[in-house]
Motif scaffolding. Sequence first.
Motif, PDB file in Angstrom:
ATOM      1  N   ALA A 162       0.850  -1.134   0.068  1.00 23.10           N
ATOM      2  CA  ALA A 162      -0.002  -0.130  -0.072  1.00 23.10           C
ATOM      3  C   ALA A 162       0.910   1.253   0.145  1.00 23.10           C
ATOM      4  N   ASN A 163       1.827   1.219  -1.079  1.00 22.12           N
ATOM      5  CA  ASN A 163       2.596   2.585  -1.025  1.00 22.12           C
ATOM      6  C   ASN A 163       3.426   2.671  -2.331  1.00 22.12           C
ATOM      7  N   ASP A 164       3.841   3.578  -2.887  1.00 17.24           N
ATOM      8  CA  ASP A 164       4.214   3.757  -4.048  1.00 17.24           C
ATOM      9  C   ASP A 164       5.690   3.226  -4.211  1.00 17.24           C
ATOM     10  N   ALA A 205       3.114   5.670   3.328  1.00 13.56           N
ATOM     11  CA  ALA A 205       2.230   6.271   2.250  1.00 13.56           C
ATOM     12  C   ALA A 205       1.859   7.542   2.389  1.00 13.56           C
ATOM     13  N   GLY A 216       6.467   8.075   2.122  1.00 13.98           N
ATOM     14  CA  GLY A 216       5.403   9.100   1.991  1.00 13.98           C
ATOM     15  C   GLY A 216       5.902  10.330   2.124  1.00 13.98           C
ATOM     16  N   SER A 268       5.068  10.363  -7.652  1.00 12.99           N
ATOM     17  CA  SER A 268       5.414   8.904  -6.890  1.00 12.99           C
ATOM     18  C   SER A 268       6.563   8.360  -7.341  1.00 12.99           C
TER      19      SER A 268
END
Length: 370
Positions: free
Chosen positions: A67-69, A226, A252, A343
């Motif tokens: 759940a993150n770039d 994130a 993030g 991102s």
Amino acid sequence: MKKLLSMTTATVALMLTAQVAIAGPNTVAGPGADPSCFTPVSDNTTYFQWPGREGPYKIALVNGFIANDWRVQMIAVAKAYAAQPDVAADIEEFKVVSVGEDIAAQIAAANNFIDQGFDAIIINANNTAAFGSVVRKANEANVVVLSFDNVIDDPNQIAINVDQKGLGKSAGEFLLEQSGDGPAKFLHVRGPAGQPVDIARNEGFLEVIKESGRDVEVVDVVGNWAPGDGQKVTADAIAAGGVFDGIYVQGGSQGVATAMLDAGVFKAPISGETENAFRQLCNKAGLSCQSGGTGPAQSSVTIKTAIAALKGEVVPSEIALPTSISYAPFKEGVEMFPKLPGSFFAGNNFEACNIGFTAEEIASQTGENN
């Protein structure tokens, strides 16, 4: 009959012992293949060699958290590398699966690929200590196991990583230097609870602060690496009356910087990751920023290592990747890229490994399972 049964039992036991003895890689003398790329962590690093086998190979990447770039780009770069013609010639099948933060699901996924007869399993582990049974099963099946980023704590597989604790130390040193000599209050925007990288970076960060002897209060919030989560928890911390002399964000970073600027209460130095949007924001707002980490393309280095091991080449059991740290203002086109998405993470090229990508190659891939 009893004597025959006894002899048979002894023979079976001897065969099983022999199988256990030959399971997994042989420990051999170095140096290994391609030492400029496969750099051992220290002079005491063990070297492994598996029996060489004919390709092309079936390789699986078993990821956890996504759940993150960074994780999305890490998978996209792995797919892009596997698709490059010279690499693709050695790969029959490259599978990717992400399972979330469920440790049992990640273990089950790795075991499933072993059962399917994959030649190598690459793992970004949800828990460093939980994969001993996977490593044992793989070695018994002559499957090469490699871990990177969040590496497995088992000596019988190949671990590829940067000095995560060192990154936390560097962040602490930067904030201490930028915040003067008196008492200070730092905000630490951490990764998902229990993730090995978060734990290592936090240890390094706190160690440097303790050794400084300064009166420093550290406020921890969880931003899950994130931008959206980081922005929210930073805004909440400031709204609750937090005025900070420095901020360390593990991932993030652009979200955290945005929250600080939107609040308009203070402008503190920030140590963050290598996100393009973070570097753009630091330049635009004239912030004092440190940006450091290692690019998502470490997944590609791990694939390269897997192929070398499957070919029977000698490789270190622990491989050290370079860390890149830059400071604002960031050089346009070199450290910060106006034409690339915010991102995008810098540091995707490992020249010593002959690994590099165009933005188009990365953009053509996704972080989805395949």
